[in-house]
Design an enzyme around this catalytic site. Structure first.
Site, PDB file in Angstrom:
ATOM      1  N   CYS A  34       0.823  -1.213   0.000  1.00 41.35           N
ATOM      2  CA  CYS A  34       0.000   0.000   0.000  1.00 41.35           C
ATOM      3  C   CYS A  34       0.852   1.256   0.000  1.00 41.35           C
ATOM      4  O   CYS A  34       0.345   2.352  -0.192  1.00 41.35           O
ATOM      5  CB  CYS A  34      -0.947   0.006   1.195  1.00 41.35           C
ATOM      6  SG  CYS A  34      -0.093  -0.009   2.768  1.00 41.35           S
ATOM      7  N   ASP A  36       2.436   2.531   2.553  1.00 41.14           N
ATOM      8  CA  ASP A  36       2.402   3.259   3.819  1.00 41.14           C
ATOM      9  C   ASP A  36       3.677   3.022   4.625  1.00 41.14           C
ATOM     10  O   ASP A  36       4.261   1.942   4.577  1.00 41.14           O
ATOM     11  CB  ASP A  36       1.173   2.842   4.633  1.00 41.14           C
ATOM     12  CG  ASP A  36      -0.110   3.275   3.944  1.00 41.14           C
ATOM     13  OD1 ASP A  36      -0.008   4.037   2.976  1.00 41.14           O
ATOM     14  OD2 ASP A  36      -1.182   2.859   4.380  1.00 41.14           O
ATOM     15  N   CYS A  59      -2.724   5.238   5.790  1.00 42.27           N
ATOM     16  CA  CYS A  59      -4.179   5.284   5.822  1.00 42.27           C
ATOM     17  C   CYS A  59      -4.680   5.618   7.230  1.00 42.27           C
ATOM     18  O   CYS A  59      -3.912   5.633   8.196  1.00 42.27           O
ATOM     19  CB  CYS A  59      -4.732   3.934   5.388  1.00 42.27           C
ATOM     20  SG  CYS A  59      -4.450   2.655   6.614  1.00 42.27           S
ATOM     21  N   CYS A 103      -2.945  -3.097   8.695  1.00 37.42           N
ATOM     22  CA  CYS A 103      -2.472  -1.773   9.112  1.00 37.42           C
ATOM     23  C   CYS A 103      -2.021  -1.818  10.571  1.00 37.42           C
ATOM     24  O   CYS A 103      -1.072  -1.130  10.949  1.00 37.42           O
ATOM     25  CB  CYS A 103      -3.570  -0.740   8.928  1.00 37.42           C
ATOM     26  SG  CYS A 103      -4.447  -0.877   7.362  1.00 37.42           S
TER      27      CYS A 103
HETATM   28 FE1  FES Z   1      -1.490   0.553   4.243  1.00 40.22          FE
HETATM   29 FE2  FES Z   1      -3.398   0.750   6.015  1.00 40.22          FE
HETATM   30  S1  FES Z   1      -3.627   0.600   3.900  1.00 40.22           S
HETATM   31  S2  FES Z   1      -1.305   0.519   6.373  1.00 40.22           S
END
Ligand code: FES
Length: 144
Positions: A34, A36, A59, A103
């Site tokens: 993602c 992140d 997110c 996450c």
């Molecule tokens: Fe990547 Fe939540 S979508 S940590």
């Protein structure tokens, strides 16, 4: 997708955002899937976590879980901090939707990375702490 009120609260008003100067331990973990990234800073004195801060580029669930994880570890010993697992963080937030569970793993792993850094700097071994990964996708491969 339904988020609990606690998740919304910690997303809208995250606790412990920021950095610690000269932290006792700092760890960064990302999720390549993602994109992140989470960075956790710990201030540890006499084995007790005095302060915890984080910076998360991610997110809402990643922000809420880093907020809650840093809240939960404050005042704990290094060993007790290992009990702040992604499950414990999710429970404290009254749950997360299933697609957002990964996450919370980011929060746990970033915390572990900061503890690992602290242990290395102080030449100590934290029992039960495994060498953290830089990308939590590696964890899934290990578990598979
Ligand atoms: Fe990547 Fe939540 S979508 S940590």
């Amino acid at each position: 997708m339904e988020y609990s009120q606690k998740v919304m609260d910690h997303f809208m008003n995250p606790r412990n955002v920021g950095e610690i100067d000269n932290p006792s331990g700092v760890g960064t973990v990302g999720n390549a899937k993602c994109g992140d990234i989470m960075k956790v800073y710990l201030q540890i004195e006499n084995g007790i976590i005095q302060d915890a801060k984080f910076k998360t580029f991610g997110c809402g669930a990643a922000i809420a879980t880093s907020s809650m994880a840093t809240e939960l570890v404050k005042g704990k010993t290094v060993q007790q901090a290992l009990e702040v697992t992604n499950r414990a963080v999710m429970e404290a937030l009254d749950g997360l939707p299933p697609v957002k569970v990964h996450c919370s793993c980011l929060a746990e792993e970033a915390l572990h990375a900061a503890l690992w850094d602290y242990a290395e700097k102080n030449h100590i071994v934290i029992e039960g702490l495994k060498k953290p990964v830089q990308d939590i996708e590696e964890l899934h491969h290990l578990e598979d």
